[in-house]
Design an enzyme around this catalytic site. Structure first.
Site, PDB file in Angstrom:
ATOM      1  N   HIS B 228     -40.268 117.566  75.814  1.00 28.09           N
ATOM      2  CA  HIS B 228     -41.146 116.888  74.851  1.00 28.09           C
ATOM      3  C   HIS B 228     -40.575 117.148  73.466  1.00 28.09           C
ATOM      4  O   HIS B 228     -40.522 118.298  73.031  1.00 28.09           O
ATOM      5  CB  HIS B 228     -42.547 117.502  75.009  1.00 28.09           C
ATOM      6  CG  HIS B 228     -43.612 116.925  74.129  1.00 28.09           C
ATOM      7  ND1 HIS B 228     -44.400 115.864  74.522  1.00 28.09           N
ATOM      8  CD2 HIS B 228     -44.034 117.257  72.879  1.00 28.09           C
ATOM      9  CE1 HIS B 228     -45.280 115.578  73.562  1.00 28.09           C
ATOM     10  NE2 HIS B 228     -45.068 116.412  72.547  1.00 28.09           N
ATOM     11  N   HIS B 325     -17.560  90.853  61.642  1.00 29.11           N
ATOM     12  CA  HIS B 325     -18.386  91.095  62.827  1.00 29.11           C
ATOM     13  C   HIS B 325     -18.718  89.780  63.534  1.00 29.11           C
ATOM     14  O   HIS B 325     -18.597  89.673  64.747  1.00 29.11           O
ATOM     15  CB  HIS B 325     -19.703  91.792  62.435  1.00 29.11           C
ATOM     16  CG  HIS B 325     -19.547  93.254  62.119  1.00 29.11           C
ATOM     17  ND1 HIS B 325     -20.448  94.196  62.536  1.00 29.11           N
ATOM     18  CD2 HIS B 325     -18.599  93.917  61.429  1.00 29.11           C
ATOM     19  CE1 HIS B 325     -20.063  95.392  62.110  1.00 29.11           C
ATOM     20  NE2 HIS B 325     -18.958  95.250  61.439  1.00 29.11           N
TER      21      HIS B 325
END
Lengths: 441, 441
Positions: B228, B325
């Protein structure tokens, strides 16, 4: 029962608490190449951040951002390539003329056409990048490693001849062939670059992978290592931290992490990480209380909201809610806080108006209202509040009304007077930190 | 020059590309205890998430959320303690009666008062937790380790006697004494718990620290390990991943990470990480295309916006902007994407209406507009677009107008007709992926 015997009873000592004062989140002593206490920031809000979908910075805004970053204390400011557009070149020149303390860099393709323009802008350094993964070599520039090496050498020697800093970075480093990578890094290090860069261009790397690559590279080059992490899989802050553990020195950040896709390592989030690991260094070097202003500046410029769960500046970053948490926070904030909100000019909140609340939080509120109730009475009124909180969301006025009504029922003006002479030590011990440090929403 | 000699020329081969098909982001072969390909999810939106500042879930909303999580495929659903409030208990009972595939857990303090109520709700398991750090022992419950062990044994044996699952977790594990921790975990493992839990309650842990603690604990206990992680320093996803590498089996998540302060490991962000590392397992087990709906459900319920930079569902998570890109993405999306948006029912965007745009992105737009321009013409119109983009932000209409005006100038109706016979191979190669996969904002 026999299982009871399995637990080795222990003698409590104070030494474990003392030990924590040595900062268990500091650099791991086994990381002898660690730069956790000696890192630098390259802010790329004005380069990577310009590649964020919503970003359009005009000259005035770029200058405002550059000044704010400089004031914060970033070591370098990286700007969009001057060949991206005519205005990009003029803006680069304008920022170089500001005389900032931060060094100004521009980011170009590994090509002489770009380098010739870059060195004329007045920048302190040039960051060159070329894709080294098979993907980029095949689908982007189409060059092989021998061509890349040749171009790199030409560009690096040219930039060096102008007396400014030079960084050589691969792109998509984690999908590049390791031998190719080390080969090219070794080559450029021998020529004498200031830094080599590792870039997780697609945001795929995981922390231990980063650590291994940085450590390996550190054994091949003598120059500094810079790292650039995209956040597609949510690991950009952790990867940056682990890179520093492995011996990288510089981390690329952007305000709120803005960049291509969902961006890169965010400045604020990395500061949250670093203040835990290297508190003295981080606090002495960067004006952490300016983070909120800088984030607001960028958020407004690119028309986004600060994420609700942003480290440090998210609206709930220092809000404590569950009764068990509130109780301990009131006694000592360190129980549930690793970050001190005051380091960032922020405040702590105890959220007491809900069904998960506990009587310690309500007791604190009773005190803030300057009312006097015994612990048993506070527990009684807390039960009433939780009951209403089961039915609907509560606000502070709801809770205050319940407390005041209850107080009117159980109390008299005489009892209020008694409050001033109340010197129950337990009561004072619990309330003191809340008076000093707790702000209520 | 001599430095040229330093680069070891290399022979290109296809093998490196092939190698990547074995998934370099998969489990590290050296992690022989890794559960990266065998992990489980405990969703705590209805427990940890209820501790989020804005959260108030009524019964109907809790049931809606539980059903959505079950449909997604989480292994466990953790609910607020039935002793938190009367309605919390009734809601817990109602959710247990739904007959979901996911096992239902409730989360209680390590105390018989809580345990007695919990086992009567109909849950499949009980998660008990107690603070083991000096901070929590001093400022929260005030008990020593011997008392903790005694309580733990009593509660665990009681819950086991009811034939339901039991997890024992320390709280604030990373600030607890290691010997104390291992001692108590070993004790409860011998009694026979289903899981022991490690909790980074204050969000201070870093990935390599997590790996070490999990590995050490793995050598002490034979049961499963659950982790956790709070996200105060931005490492909750990376810590979860590294815990799995070290041998943890179960990760606590919440939708959008909601919880105390800025929350815990987010379900969506962890899925982004895991689909990269364990694609087959992750895709076969969880309905990833439901992430967006579940996040919207929670965001609406707690009145927050999906963070702009959220992994997968942030508005720009699959938006590509810089010319370099866009060019490569059009040729092969894998060049700049480690996540395939289609796995999540999302779409890719090429952001071409800006000054950083490149001619490949504009060429793709020209094609979408069903116009015909030569590459040189596209480059010419791209320059016009970049010039206007230097002056102000552009929208798609701006770009389309420029393209159409330009096309009208250079083109004739006859040229349009020619387009249908155009079989320039290069042109088709580049356009094909964009037709198939590229959506434009």
């Amino acid at each position: 029962m026999s299982s009871n015997q399995d637990f080795q009873p222990v003698t409590e000592s104070a030494s474990s608490v003392t030990k924590f004062q040595q900062n268990p989140y500091g650099p791991n002593p086994a990381d002898y190449l660690s730069n956790v206490n000696n890192y630098q920031l390259i802010d790329s809000t004005l380069r990577e951040g310009e590649q964020f979908a919503n970003a359009f910075f005009d000259t005035e805004k770029k200058i405002e951002i550059a000044k704010a970053l400089d004031d914060f204390g970033v070591d370098y400011i990286e700007l969009t390539s001057p060949v991206a557009s005519e205005q990009s070149r003029r803006d680069c020149e304008a920022i170089c003329k500001l005389g900032l303390k931060a060094k100004i860099l521009t980011h170009i393709r590994c090509h002489m056409d770009d380098a010739r323009v870059a060195v004329e802008t007045g920048v302190d350094g040039v960051d060159v990048v070329i894709g080294t993964s098979k993907f980029l070599r095949q689908y982007s520039h189409g060059k092989d490693m021998n061509y890349i090496a040749k171009s790199a050498i030409e560009v690096i020697e040219f930039v060096k001849s102008k007396g400014i800093e030079i960084r050589f970075s691969s792109e998509d480093s984690f999908r590049s062939d390791l031998v190719d990578l080390l080969n090219i890094y070794k080559t450029v290090d021998k020529i004498g670059v200031n830094r080599v860069g590792i870039a997780d261009t697609v945001g795929c790397a995981n922390p231990r992978q980063v650590y291994e690559l940085v450590r390996t590279l550190k054994s091949v080059v003598s120059c500094d290592i810079e790292c650039h992490f995209h956040n597609d899989t949510g690991c950009a802050i952790a990867n940056a931290y682990t890179a520093l553990e492995g011996g990288a020195r510089l981390i690329d950040v952007a305000v709120l992490g803005i960049g291509e896709r969902n961006g890169i390592t965010p400045l604020g989030g990395l500061m949250a990480r670093m203040i835990v690991a290297a508190p003295e260094y981080t606090k002495s070097k960067y004006k952490l209380h300016k983070i909120r202003d800088i984030e607001n500046l960028i958020a407004e410029a690119v028309e986004v909201n600060i994420p609700f769960n942003n480290p440090i500046t998210g609206f709930c970053a220092f809000t404590h809610k569950a009764g068990i948490h509130a109780k301990a926070i009131l006694a000592n904030p360190s129980t549930y806080e690793i970050l001190d909100p005051h380091d960032f000019g922020m405040k702590r909140y105890i959220h007491f108006a809900n069904r998960l609340t506990g009587w310690n939080a309500i007791k604190s509120r009773v005190d803030q209202l300057n009312l006097n109730l015994t612990d048993d009475q506070v527990k009684e009124v807390t039960a009433k509040i939780k009951k209403l909180g089961d039915i609907r969301p509560l606000n502070i006025d709801d809770v205050d009304s319940i407390i005041k009504d209850f107080h009117a029922e159980v109390s008299t003006p005489q009892l209020r007077a008694v409050r001033r002479d109340d010197n129950d030590v337990n009561d004072i011990d619990i309330q003191e930190p809340s008076n000093k440090k707790t702000k209520v929403e």
